[in-house]
Design an enzyme around this catalytic site. Structure first.
Site, PDB file in Angstrom:
ATOM      1  N   CYS A 124       0.867  -1.177   0.000  1.00 13.82           N
ATOM      2  CA  CYS A 124       0.000   0.000   0.000  1.00 13.82           C
ATOM      3  C   CYS A 124       0.906   1.230   0.000  1.00 13.82           C
ATOM      4  O   CYS A 124       2.122   1.125   0.176  1.00 13.82           O
ATOM      5  CB  CYS A 124      -0.892  -0.005   1.235  1.00 13.82           C
ATOM      6  SG  CYS A 124       0.067   0.127   2.738  1.00 13.82           S
TER       7      CYS A 124
ATOM      8  N   HIS B 267       6.355  -6.996   7.257  1.00 16.43           N
ATOM      9  CA  HIS B 267       6.488  -8.400   7.654  1.00 16.43           C
ATOM     10  C   HIS B 267       6.874  -9.237   6.445  1.00 16.43           C
ATOM     11  O   HIS B 267       6.089 -10.035   5.951  1.00 16.43           O
ATOM     12  CB  HIS B 267       5.170  -8.906   8.239  1.00 16.43           C
ATOM     13  CG  HIS B 267       4.704  -8.097   9.394  1.00 16.43           C
ATOM     14  ND1 HIS B 267       5.398  -8.005  10.570  1.00 16.43           N
ATOM     15  CD2 HIS B 267       3.621  -7.306   9.547  1.00 16.43           C
ATOM     16  CE1 HIS B 267       4.758  -7.217  11.399  1.00 16.43           C
ATOM     17  NE2 HIS B 267       3.680  -6.767  10.803  1.00 16.43           N
TER      18      HIS B 267
ATOM     19  N   GLU C 158      -0.108  -0.513  15.639  1.00 15.12           N
ATOM     20  CA  GLU C 158      -0.708   0.819  15.504  1.00 15.12           C
ATOM     21  C   GLU C 158      -1.354   1.265  16.821  1.00 15.12           C
ATOM     22  O   GLU C 158      -1.431   2.451  17.128  1.00 15.12           O
ATOM     23  CB  GLU C 158      -1.767   0.727  14.391  1.00 15.12           C
ATOM     24  CG  GLU C 158      -2.163   2.049  13.789  1.00 15.12           C
ATOM     25  CD  GLU C 158      -3.207   1.849  12.686  1.00 15.12           C
ATOM     26  OE1 GLU C 158      -2.952   1.068  11.749  1.00 15.12           O
ATOM     27  OE2 GLU C 158      -4.276   2.462  12.774  1.00 15.12           O
TER      28      GLU C 158
ATOM     29  N   THR D  98      -6.515   1.537  11.137  1.00 13.39           N
ATOM     30  CA  THR D  98      -6.624   1.767   9.684  1.00 13.39           C
ATOM     31  C   THR D  98      -6.854   0.490   8.877  1.00 13.39           C
ATOM     32  O   THR D  98      -7.370   0.545   7.770  1.00 13.39           O
ATOM     33  CB  THR D  98      -5.347   2.449   9.153  1.00 13.39           C
ATOM     34  OG1 THR D  98      -4.235   1.662   9.547  1.00 13.39           O
ATOM     35  CG2 THR D  98      -5.207   3.859   9.645  1.00 13.39           C
TER      36      THR D  98
HETATM   37  S1  SF4 Z   1      -2.978   3.197   6.775  1.00 12.43           S
HETATM   38 FE1  SF4 Z   1      -1.830   1.309   6.819  1.00 12.43          FE
HETATM   39  S2  SF4 Z   1      -2.750   0.076   5.200  1.00 12.43           S
HETATM   40 FE2  SF4 Z   1      -3.426   2.163   4.879  1.00 12.43          FE
HETATM   41  S3  SF4 Z   1      -1.978   3.049   3.438  1.00 12.43           S
HETATM   42 FE3  SF4 Z   1      -1.241   3.526   5.485  1.00 12.43          FE
HETATM   43  S4  SF4 Z   1       0.140   1.882   6.027  1.00 12.43           S
HETATM   44 FE4  SF4 Z   1      -1.064   1.180   4.294  1.00 12.43          FE
END
Ligand code: SF4
Length: 542
Positions: free
Chosen positions: A12, A42, A129, A165
């Site tokens: 992402c 990971h 997180e 998230t």
């Molecule tokens: S919040 Fe997490 S999953 Fe979404 S873009 Fe950022 S790092 Fe990637």
């Protein structure tokens, strides 16, 4: 076997950004000790690559290695403000690579902790997180993992709710409806990131329509685990693997319709290797694979392109095709272009150089022969000398532009027509375009293994912008070259490959051709359009 690759498979935005920052920090600080606070992603291969670059991992801010002068990199999940302060007060340089989406959640929590009686964070208690979120929420913060947890919460006047998230969209909705019964005022924030929402909805759709659903990702990756859980609700046959080796062990019927998705921390090349395993181990497409491997790994297609460039150059100068000159050019390109060569490929270089030099001597005399061998000999020097990839691209570019300009000069009583310079401009843009498109596709892998391709050297956005402007400018030049009497009408024949080069940028953006090998063949096969046009010109003009 029909294989569908999910549109949102792989890194992402936040993970990719964190990795980029980490490697840039290493580049800028070659002598400093650098540590990431937890695994940056990971994935064992990426962790290994980081280790090779002297980037270690620490799991605790009290680790002795985090001392004054060293650098600590915060991963995409973020860090609690008090922990950041402790590190900074100790003289550790903290580089924050937290994802902007995660930072947005943190700022919502910060505001909510001043106005609400309770700040509910929907997510996994052990997810990294959460540490930062709870640190910011303070005493008012509480984590709920599911509807049952939400039901156990006390009544409050005002509750504010956010989600981790990467939390499940459906579970978050259920938690919100329970919380509505728990308070007079409920502040709801949509904090599940776009990348997660898109991935989860795609998983549901694909899992319904396919016999087998493969989820690729690290065993510790929470978002990969969640994708597998969502898929399992829709499909009985969900296979979760970390790498291509594990996929080889899986039993997948040849006639299956297979969907493949990957977690947000799975590099593209791991997905591509898994696709290759699926195609080679679980299908009978042996010959097809061998052909595709050959075309993507050898300089055959660009060499055919050089043949087309030489044909165009002769046509633009009003000359007939001289097949010994054209073959010299073809073998010269075979010897001097293409990616870094392994020792196994040196026989190809030696044979091509020998043929090109002999033909060069026969067709263009001593000067031609010496020029050919001089250009060819540079190639092993570049490969053995460990020259950066972008310099190898520039070398190839110079060879192709030279071919476009000097081919007519190898014939007696021939001069260079002005149209040849339009052709040289075309050749430069086509060559740069191919190198940039391939570099963009391999950006992740190159960043991790430290390869400096042209696209990485110029930077992703700049290289796309450069290519777009170059294609537009050249298309205009080709359109005007005939009315302005600079080049023959045949110059319009160079527009189709230019159009498909521009499509290559769209394909890259939209990931239409996900498979790296297929993308390489698509981009390289654009070279073949030019000799095809050359044959057409021969029959129409000569
Ligand atoms: S919040 Fe997490 S999953 Fe979404 S873009 Fe950022 S790092 Fe990637």
């Amino acid at each position: 076997m029909r294989i569908t690759i999910a549109r949102y498979a792989g890194f992402c935005f936040g993970v990719r950004r964190a990795i980029d920052i980490t490697f840039k920090v290493r580049q800028k600080n070659p002598r400093k000790k650098i540590y990431t606070l937890g695994q940056i992603i990971h994935n064992p291969q990426v962790i290994e690559a980081l280790k090779k670059r002297g980037i270690g991992i620490v799991h605790d801010i009290d680790d002795d290695r985090l001392k004054a002068g060293n650098i600590a990199i915060v991963r995409a999940h973020g860090i609690a403000p008090d922990k950041k302060q402790i590190l900074q007060s100790r003289g550790v340089e903290v580089i924050d690579a937290a994802c902007p989406m995660v930072l947005k959640v943190q700022s919502i929590i910060k505001k909510a902790s001043k106005t609400a009686d309770l700040v509910v964070i929907a997510g996994d208690k052990d997810h990294p997180e959460m540490d930062a979120h709870l640190g910011i929420a303070g005493d008012k913060g509480v984590v709920v993992e599911n509807v049952e947890d939400a039901r156990r919460l006390p009544q409050a006047r005002r509750i504010s709710v956010v989600a981790q998230t990467t939390f499940g969209v459906a579970t978050y909705r259920e938690i919100i409806s329970v919380l509505r019964e728990k308070c007079e005022v409920l502040d709801v924030s949509d904090t599940i990131c776009r990348s997660t929402i898109d991935r989860q909805s795609e998983v549901r759709d694909l899992a319904k329509d396919h016999d087998v659903f493969i989820v690729i990702g690290g065993k510790d990756s929470a978002n990969t685990k969640r994708l597998a859980e969502i898929a399992a609700k829709e499909n009985r046959r969900v296979i979760r693997v970390e790498d291509p080796e594990q996929l080889k062990e899986a039993t997948i019927p040849q006639t299956s319709q297979v969907a493949v998705i990957a977690g947000a921390s799975t590099p593209h090349w791991v997905i591509e290797e898994c696709i290759e395993v699926l195609k080679s181990t679980h299908t009978h497409a042996g010959i097809e694979n061998a052909v595709l491997n050959f075309l993507s790994a050898t300089p055959l297609l660009p060499s055919l392109g050089s043949l087309g460039i030489a044909m165009a150059s002769l046509v633009f100068c009003g000359q007939r095709y001289s097949w010994d000159v054209l073959l010299t050019v073809f073998f010269l390109a075979l010897a001097s272009t293409g990616p870094h060569r392994t020792p196994r490929q040196w026989p190809l270089w030696a044979v091509s150089t020998g043929i090109a030099t002999s033909l060069g001597l026969l067709s263009a005399g001593l000067t031609g022969g010496l020029l050919v061998i001089g250009i060819s000999l540079l190639r092993p020097l570049i490969d053995v000398g460990g020259v950066a990839d972008y310099l190898r691209s520039i070398y190839g570019l110079v060879v192709f532009v030279l071919i476009s300009i000097i081919t007519p000069l190898s014939l007696e009583r021939s001069s260079i027509a002005p149209g040849v310079f339009v052709l040289a401009a075309y050749t430069a843009v086509h060559y740069l375009g191919v190198e940039i498109l391939l570099g963009l596709k391999n950006m992740e892998r190159d960043a991790i293994i430290g390869r400096m391709s042209l696209a990485r050297y110029i930077h992703e956005e700049h290289s796309i912008m450069l290519l777009e402007y170059a294609i537009m400018g050249l298309a205009l030049m080709l359109f005007l070259s005939f009315p302005l009497k600079i080049a023959p009408a045949l110059a319009y024949g160079l527009l189709p490959p230019l159009f498909f080069l521009a499509k290559g940028i769209d394909f890259y953006h939209e990931q239409v051709i996900f498979d790296n090998r297929m993308y390489t063949i698509y981009v390289q096969s654009l070279w073949v359009i030019i000799p095809a046009m050359g044959l057409l010109w021969k029959f129409t003009m000569m």
